[in-house]
Design a protein around this motif. Structure first.
Motif, PDB file in Angstrom:
ATOM      1  N   LEU A 112       0.826  -1.211   0.000  1.00 20.05           N
ATOM      2  CA  LEU A 112       0.000   0.000   0.000  1.00 20.05           C
ATOM      3  C   LEU A 112       0.857   1.256   0.000  1.00 20.05           C
ATOM      4  O   LEU A 112       0.628   2.188  -0.784  1.00 20.05           O
ATOM      5  CB  LEU A 112      -0.916  -0.018   1.220  1.00 20.05           C
ATOM      6  N   LEU A 113       1.867   1.302   0.865  1.00 17.54           N
ATOM      7  CA  LEU A 113       2.723   2.484   0.939  1.00 17.54           C
ATOM      8  C   LEU A 113       3.491   2.698  -0.362  1.00 17.54           C
ATOM      9  O   LEU A 113       3.676   3.844  -0.799  1.00 17.54           O
ATOM     10  CB  LEU A 113       3.695   2.348   2.113  1.00 17.54           C
TER      11      LEU A 113
ATOM     12  N   ARG B 222       2.468   1.786  -3.356  1.00 17.34           N
ATOM     13  CA  ARG B 222       1.491   2.254  -4.347  1.00 17.34           C
ATOM     14  C   ARG B 222       1.177   3.739  -4.148  1.00 17.34           C
ATOM     15  O   ARG B 222       1.043   4.494  -5.118  1.00 17.34           O
ATOM     16  CB  ARG B 222       0.219   1.422  -4.227  1.00 17.34           C
ATOM     17  N   GLU B 223       1.083   4.162  -2.895  1.00 17.17           N
ATOM     18  CA  GLU B 223       0.738   5.556  -2.595  1.00 17.17           C
ATOM     19  C   GLU B 223       1.958   6.474  -2.542  1.00 17.17           C
ATOM     20  O   GLU B 223       1.808   7.685  -2.358  1.00 17.17           O
ATOM     21  CB  GLU B 223      -0.005   5.618  -1.257  1.00 17.17           C
ATOM     22  N   LYS B 224       3.156   5.877  -2.668  1.00 21.67           N
ATOM     23  CA  LYS B 224       4.407   6.656  -2.591  1.00 21.67           C
ATOM     24  C   LYS B 224       4.503   7.418  -1.262  1.00 21.67           C
ATOM     25  O   LYS B 224       4.817   8.609  -1.226  1.00 21.67           O
ATOM     26  CB  LYS B 224       4.539   7.600  -3.780  1.00 21.67           C
ATOM     27  N   VAL B 225       4.245   6.696  -0.180  1.00 19.10           N
ATOM     28  CA  VAL B 225       4.293   7.262   1.164  1.00 19.10           C
ATOM     29  C   VAL B 225       5.434   6.618   1.940  1.00 19.10           C
ATOM     30  O   VAL B 225       5.438   5.399   2.145  1.00 19.10           O
ATOM     31  CB  VAL B 225       2.962   7.040   1.911  1.00 19.10           C
TER      32      VAL B 225
ATOM     33  N   PRO C 116      -5.446   3.629   3.763  1.00 24.60           N
ATOM     34  CA  PRO C 116      -5.708   4.342   2.500  1.00 24.60           C
ATOM     35  C   PRO C 116      -6.533   5.604   2.672  1.00 24.60           C
ATOM     36  O   PRO C 116      -6.203   6.654   2.093  1.00 24.60           O
ATOM     37  CB  PRO C 116      -6.451   3.295   1.659  1.00 24.60           C
ATOM     38  N   ASP C 117      -7.601   5.538   3.466  1.00 23.28           N
ATOM     39  CA  ASP C 117      -8.433   6.728   3.660  1.00 23.28           C
ATOM     40  C   ASP C 117      -7.701   7.790   4.472  1.00 23.28           C
ATOM     41  O   ASP C 117      -7.897   8.997   4.246  1.00 23.28           O
ATOM     42  CB  ASP C 117      -9.745   6.354   4.364  1.00 23.28           C
TER      43      ASP C 117
ATOM     44  N   ILE D 294      -4.461   8.375   4.362  1.00 26.72           N
ATOM     45  CA  ILE D 294      -3.562   9.018   3.403  1.00 26.72           C
ATOM     46  C   ILE D 294      -4.319   9.972   2.491  1.00 26.72           C
ATOM     47  O   ILE D 294      -3.917  11.127   2.288  1.00 26.72           O
ATOM     48  CB  ILE D 294      -2.819   7.946   2.576  1.00 26.72           C
ATOM     49  N   THR D 295      -5.422   9.495   1.937  1.00 29.25           N
ATOM     50  CA  THR D 295      -6.198  10.314   1.003  1.00 29.25           C
ATOM     51  C   THR D 295      -6.698  11.591   1.656  1.00 29.25           C
ATOM     52  O   THR D 295      -6.571  12.686   1.095  1.00 29.25           O
ATOM     53  CB  THR D 295      -7.383   9.504   0.463  1.00 29.25           C
TER      54      THR D 295
ATOM     55  N   ARG E  67      -3.821  14.065   2.629  1.00 32.15           N
ATOM     56  CA  ARG E  67      -3.324  14.732   1.422  1.00 32.15           C
ATOM     57  C   ARG E  67      -4.312  15.797   0.954  1.00 32.15           C
ATOM     58  O   ARG E  67      -3.907  16.891   0.518  1.00 32.15           O
ATOM     59  CB  ARG E  67      -3.076  13.697   0.320  1.00 32.15           C
TER      60      ARG E  67
END
Length: 260
Positions: A84-85, A87-90, A227-228, A230-231, A234
């Motif tokens: 997940l990280l 994919r999200e570039k976190v 995921p939520d 992070i979204t 951001r």
């Protein structure tokens, strides 16, 4: 027990510009010793004269930064979080436990390092460091240092004392071991619930600029909440960075306690 002097009065004093480190003495919760000096990310950055060229494109002195951190791994679900990280570039900071973790999932530790995450120490068996002798504190921290070095080629430079419990004796030992102490400002208490929506709600309600978010990927409700989180953060204008990047251009100092 969190023995870090995280009182409302202490926070107000720091925000009001109370003198730094040596002049700040915080009395911690009952049963713990006095802890001298807690430094926020903003205070750490203000204490350095280095320029910001190496921080580009993210400079937390001007950008709204937040650090996502995970305690108590690696564990079986950790690769799912790493997927997940990536994919999200976190980037995240992982405070690793030893017994049953670094000695059991070395490939996962190696992957964390290879993918640019910060690898840190969370002790061998999650003992309250304030209840230990100096030799016992070393025995709790040194094996994780060695595990991580053998796997990644580098010793951790950061540690999160279990439960946030620390005092001047702990700080003295960790200073000699080259470890800076990193506490937190946001906790979902995900070790007490599997409710993903509640974990998300708690994190979003507490997060402010320079926040350090504490989560545990091994609990069932946590990874689905990420995921939520992070979204939404951001969307609010936050940039995710590792803890060292949050403090930069300052360099975390061994023994010092950092907390927003």
């Amino acid at each position: 027990m969190i023995c870090s002097g995280n009182s409302a009065a202490a926070r107000r004093a720091r925000r009001a510009g109370a003198p730094l480190l040596a002049a700040v003495t915080l009395t911690v919760l009952a049963g713990c010793s006095t802890l001298t000096g807690v430094v926020s990310p903003a205070e750490a950055r203000e204490g350095t004269k280095q320029d910001a060229e190496r921080l580009q494109p993210v400079d937390c002195r001007t950008d709204k930064c937040v650090a996502l951190t995970f305690d108590g791994g690696p564990s079986e679900p950790t690769p799912k979080l790493l997927d997940l990280l990536r994919r999200e570039k976190v980037p995240a900071t992982f405070f690793l436990q030893g017994k049953g973790h670094t000695d059991t999932y070395p490939d996962t530790v190696r992957r964390m390092a290879d993918e640019g995450h910060e690898i840190a120490n969370h002790t061998w068996s999650h003992e309250d460091l304030t209840a230990l002798t100096p030799d016992q504190i070393r025995d709790e921290t040194a094996p994780v240092q060695e595990d991580v070095r053998k796997i990644t080629g580098h010793y951790p430079t950061l540690i999160r004392p279990p439960g946030g419990a620390t005092n001047d004796r702990v700080s003295d030992v960790l200073k000699k071991l080259g470890l800076s102490q990193i506490l937190w400002s946001v906790t979902a208490k995900d070790y007490r619930t599997t409710d993903t929506a509640l974990i998300k709600k708690r994190v979003l309600a507490q997060t402010e600029r320079d926040g350090i978010i504490l989560l545990h990927e091994r609990y069932a409700g946590t990874i689905p909440a990420v995921p939520d989180i992070i979204t939404e953060l951001r969307h609010r204008g936050y940039t995710f960075v590792t803890v060292p990047h949050l403090l930069a251009p300052a360099t975390p100092q061994p023994g010092t306690v950092y907390r927003p």
